[in-house]
Design a protein around this motif. Structure first.
Motif, PDB file in Angstrom:
ATOM      1  N   PHE A 134       0.831  -1.203   0.000  1.00 54.85           N
ATOM      2  CA  PHE A 134       0.000   0.000   0.000  1.00 54.85           C
ATOM      3  C   PHE A 134       0.869   1.258   0.000  1.00 54.85           C
ATOM      4  CE2 PHE A 134      -2.660   3.291   1.840  1.00 54.85           C
ATOM      5  CZ  PHE A 134      -3.877   3.082   1.227  1.00 54.85           C
ATOM      6  N   VAL A 135       1.924   1.252   0.794  1.00 46.96           N
ATOM      7  CA  VAL A 135       2.829   2.410   0.836  1.00 46.96           C
ATOM      8  C   VAL A 135       3.550   2.569  -0.496  1.00 46.96           C
ATOM      9  CG1 VAL A 135       4.908   3.329   1.941  1.00 46.96           C
ATOM     10  CG2 VAL A 135       3.106   2.304   3.330  1.00 46.96           C
ATOM     11  N   ALA A 136       3.962   1.457  -1.113  1.00 51.25           N
ATOM     12  CA  ALA A 136       4.654   1.534  -2.397  1.00 51.25           C
ATOM     13  C   ALA A 136       3.774   2.135  -3.483  1.00 51.25           C
ATOM     14  CB  ALA A 136       5.131   0.142  -2.812  1.00 51.25           C
ATOM     15  N   LEU A 137       2.473   1.959  -3.371  1.00 49.20           N
ATOM     16  CA  LEU A 137       1.534   2.480  -4.366  1.00 49.20           C
ATOM     17  C   LEU A 137       0.925   3.809  -3.941  1.00 49.20           C
ATOM     18  CD1 LEU A 137      -0.296  -0.865  -5.216  1.00 49.20           C
ATOM     19  CD2 LEU A 137       1.324   0.362  -6.671  1.00 49.20           C
ATOM     20  N   MET A 138       1.545   4.497  -2.998  1.00 49.16           N
ATOM     21  CA  MET A 138       0.989   5.734  -2.443  1.00 49.16           C
ATOM     22  C   MET A 138       0.696   6.798  -3.506  1.00 49.16           C
ATOM     23  SD  MET A 138      -0.211   7.102   0.215  1.00 49.16           S
ATOM     24  CE  MET A 138       0.380   5.984   1.479  1.00 49.16           C
ATOM     25  N   PRO A 139       1.527   6.998  -4.551  1.00 50.72           N
ATOM     26  CA  PRO A 139       1.161   8.002  -5.570  1.00 50.72           C
ATOM     27  C   PRO A 139      -0.206   7.758  -6.204  1.00 50.72           C
ATOM     28  CG  PRO A 139       3.453   7.370  -5.816  1.00 50.72           C
ATOM     29  CD  PRO A 139       2.871   6.445  -4.794  1.00 50.72           C
ATOM     30  N   THR A 140      -0.572   6.498  -6.361  1.00 52.56           N
ATOM     31  CA  THR A 140      -1.887   6.200  -6.940  1.00 52.56           C
ATOM     32  C   THR A 140      -2.994   6.610  -5.992  1.00 52.56           C
ATOM     33  OG1 THR A 140      -1.044   4.355  -8.257  1.00 52.56           O
ATOM     34  CG2 THR A 140      -3.386   4.341  -7.728  1.00 52.56           C
ATOM     35  N   TRP A 141      -2.829   6.350  -4.696  1.00 55.17           N
ATOM     36  CA  TRP A 141      -3.870   6.728  -3.738  1.00 55.17           C
ATOM     37  C   TRP A 141      -3.990   8.243  -3.632  1.00 55.17           C
ATOM     38  CZ3 TRP A 141      -4.933   2.269  -4.687  1.00 55.17           C
ATOM     39  CH2 TRP A 141      -4.167   1.149  -4.352  1.00 55.17           C
ATOM     40  N   VAL A 142      -2.867   8.941  -3.728  1.00 52.57           N
ATOM     41  CA  VAL A 142      -2.917  10.410  -3.685  1.00 52.57           C
ATOM     42  C   VAL A 142      -3.691  10.948  -4.882  1.00 52.57           C
ATOM     43  CG1 VAL A 142      -1.510  12.502  -3.801  1.00 52.57           C
ATOM     44  CG2 VAL A 142      -0.788  10.617  -2.330  1.00 52.57           C
ATOM     45  N   TRP A 143      -3.406  10.381  -6.071  1.00 57.51           N
ATOM     46  CA  TRP A 143      -4.122  10.820  -7.271  1.00 57.51           C
ATOM     47  C   TRP A 143      -5.618  10.531  -7.164  1.00 57.51           C
ATOM     48  CZ3 TRP A 143      -6.515   7.244 -10.651  1.00 57.51           C
ATOM     49  CH2 TRP A 143      -7.129   7.832 -11.748  1.00 57.51           C
ATOM     50  N   MET A 144      -5.985   9.353  -6.660  1.00 57.19           N
ATOM     51  CA  MET A 144      -7.395   9.016  -6.512  1.00 57.19           C
ATOM     52  C   MET A 144      -8.091   9.974  -5.553  1.00 57.19           C
ATOM     53  SD  MET A 144      -7.049   4.837  -6.411  1.00 57.19           S
ATOM     54  CE  MET A 144      -8.731   4.589  -5.840  1.00 57.19           C
ATOM     55  N   THR A 145      -7.418  10.316  -4.454  1.00 53.91           N
ATOM     56  CA  THR A 145      -8.005  11.239  -3.483  1.00 53.91           C
ATOM     57  C   THR A 145      -8.204  12.623  -4.086  1.00 53.91           C
ATOM     58  OG1 THR A 145      -6.940  10.024  -1.675  1.00 53.91           O
ATOM     59  CG2 THR A 145      -7.721  12.249  -1.201  1.00 53.91           C
ATOM     60  N   GLN A 146      -7.204  13.107  -4.819  1.00 55.88           N
ATOM     61  CA  GLN A 146      -7.312  14.422  -5.443  1.00 55.88           C
ATOM     62  C   GLN A 146      -8.432  14.457  -6.468  1.00 55.88           C
ATOM     63  OE1 GLN A 146      -3.364  15.016  -6.980  1.00 55.88           O
ATOM     64  NE2 GLN A 146      -2.583  15.849  -5.044  1.00 55.88           N
ATOM     65  N   ARG A 147      -8.579  13.382  -7.221  1.00 54.20           N
ATOM     66  CA  ARG A 147      -9.619  13.355  -8.262  1.00 54.20           C
ATOM     67  C   ARG A 147     -11.016  13.350  -7.648  1.00 54.20           C
ATOM     68  NH1 ARG A 147      -9.593  10.568 -14.088  1.00 54.20           N
ATOM     69  NH2 ARG A 147     -11.834  10.388 -14.423  1.00 54.20           N
ATOM     70  N   MET A 148     -11.175  12.710  -6.507  1.00 53.05           N
ATOM     71  CA  MET A 148     -12.490  12.709  -5.861  1.00 53.05           C
ATOM     72  C   MET A 148     -12.759  14.024  -5.134  1.00 53.05           C
ATOM     73  SD  MET A 148     -13.058   8.814  -4.445  1.00 53.05           S
ATOM     74  CE  MET A 148     -11.424   8.583  -3.749  1.00 53.05           C
ATOM     75  N   ARG A 149     -11.718  14.664  -4.623  1.00 53.72           N
ATOM     76  CA  ARG A 149     -11.922  15.892  -3.868  1.00 53.72           C
ATOM     77  C   ARG A 149     -12.165  17.098  -4.760  1.00 53.72           C
ATOM     78  NH1 ARG A 149      -7.399  16.986   0.486  1.00 53.72           N
ATOM     79  NH2 ARG A 149      -8.773  18.796   0.762  1.00 53.72           N
ATOM     80  N   ASP A 150     -11.602  17.108  -5.982  1.00 51.44           N
ATOM     81  CA  ASP A 150     -11.777  18.278  -6.838  1.00 51.44           C
ATOM     82  C   ASP A 150     -13.096  18.253  -7.617  1.00 51.44           C
ATOM     83  OD1 ASP A 150     -11.399  16.453  -8.888  1.00 51.44           O
ATOM     84  OD2 ASP A 150      -9.420  17.185  -9.457  1.00 51.44           O
ATOM     85  N   GLY A 151     -13.922  17.242  -7.385  1.00 53.42           N
ATOM     86  CA  GLY A 151     -15.226  17.204  -8.015  1.00 53.42           C
ATOM     87  C   GLY A 151     -15.249  16.642  -9.409  1.00 53.42           C
ATOM     88  N   SER A 152     -14.120  16.160  -9.914  1.00 53.95           N
ATOM     89  CA  SER A 152     -14.096  15.621 -11.273  1.00 53.95           C
ATOM     90  C   SER A 152     -14.650  14.212 -11.353  1.00 53.95           C
ATOM     91  CB  SER A 152     -12.657  15.632 -11.815  1.00 53.95           C
ATOM     92  OG  SER A 152     -11.795  14.856 -10.995  1.00 53.95           O
ATOM     93  N   ASP A 153     -14.915  13.580 -10.194  1.00 48.72           N
ATOM     94  CA  ASP A 153     -15.509  12.251 -10.215  1.00 48.72           C
ATOM     95  C   ASP A 153     -16.276  12.020  -8.924  1.00 48.72           C
ATOM     96  OD1 ASP A 153     -14.656   9.678 -12.194  1.00 48.72           O
ATOM     97  OD2 ASP A 153     -15.748   9.185 -10.383  1.00 48.72           O
TER      98      ASP A 153
END
Length: 309
Positions: A33-52
């Motif tokens: 999970f830690v190794a894939l942290m950039p993916t989780w950050v991107w997913m969080t940003q995409r949900m928070r900015d209203g684009s999804d």
């Protein structure tokens, strides 16, 4: 050299190997999970900015609930095939995000797809063998913020199909003509817009299928055999909803917003309920030995008394 001497003088790398082999499942999954942290950050940003829409959180909660409910059944020794796929997928997802040499970085959604599938493989390495892999992979894919992408690529074809089938259903009572994703109903123009494409119903339908299949311990083969019916149920539910709404619009009596929403929720509940029932295995018929014998009192926990027939 005796075994006692070997036990005292073995290379330290053997101790490291023993410690690695005894690492609990939570440690391995946490490291991945830690190794894939950039993916989780991107997913969080995409949900928070209203684009999804944040529906992917439901899939993540379902995966976490699966791991928690099976925590006492997790394997002490992981299945090496799934673990190798998890490691390879983690490396591949990282390279897809950053690029390598002359190979450019790929879109985050593509790298995210590989990342969530790699995490699913890491989870499957420790889950008991009776847990089907396909529903776990399905929940991992549904965790991605992909509703806006589905709306962009599949929304218009779904709207056209919905409009055409609605035209067939309404033609006995109305004069209906279709132009693209719009219908002319008795001279009134009704547009099948983006919310009517049924993309959210598709997501919720397949989420229900994956979650119930895991709860009911469906095998991967049974789950796969029922997926086409899941798609048909979702499509049918969306067509019925749109046909009813278009009929009211064409008759000059459009539903008020609360009735519009209520109709959508009722049909969504009906579709998800039908999918859940589809995924629950049928109860086996009782064997001959379990059937009651006429004239024999078989009260649970009491004596068996033969009666005169």
């Amino acid at each position: 050299m005796s075994l006692a001497m070997l036990a005292h003088r073995h290379p330290r790398i053997v101790d490291w190997g023993i410690h690695i082999d005894r690492t609990p499942a939570a440690g391995w999954i946490g490291l991945q999970f830690v190794a894939l942290m950039p993916t989780w950050v991107w997913m969080t940003q995409r949900m928070r900015d209203g684009s999804d829409d944040p529906l992917g959180l439901l899939a993540l909660v379902a995966l976490a609930a699966l791991a928690w409910s099976r925590r006492r059944e997790l394997r002490a020794s992981p299945r090496l095939g799934w673990l190798a796929l998890a490691g390879a997928g983690t490396v591949l997802a990282t390279l897809m995000r950053t690029g390598l040499g002359f190979v450019p970085a790929l879109p985050p959604l593509a790298a995210g797809l590989v990342a969530v599938l790699a995490l699913a493989c890491g989870l499957l390495a420790f889950l008991p063998r009776k847990v089907a892999a396909l529903p776990v992979a399905g929940l991992a894919v549904l965790a991605l913020p992909l509703l806006s992408s589905l709306q962009f690529y599949a929304g218009y074809p779904l709207r056209v199909v919905t409009a055409e089938v609605s035209r067939w259903l309404l033609s006995p009572g109305f004069e209906v003509a279709r132009e693209g994703a719009a219908l002319a109903v008795d001279g009134r123009l009704v547009i099948v817009d983006a919310p009517c494409s049924g993309v959210q119903m598709v997501w919720l339908g397949y989420f229900t299928a994956c979650a119930v299949a895991l709860w009911a311990s469906r095998s991967g083969r049974d789950f796969m055999a029922r997926l086409p019916m899941v798609g048909l149920l979702v499509l049918a539910g969306n067509i019925v909803r749109n046909s009813v709404l278009i009929a009211f619009e064409g008759a000059g009596h459009p539903l008020v917003p609360w009735a519009h929403n209520a109709l959508g929720l009722v049909l969504l509940a009906a579709v998800c309920g039908a999918i859940a029932r589809l995924m629950v295995p049928a109860r086996p018929a009782p064997e001959a030995a379990e059937l009651p014998i006429p004239g024999l009192i078989t009260t649970q926990g009491a004596r068996h008394v033969d009666t005169v027939l």
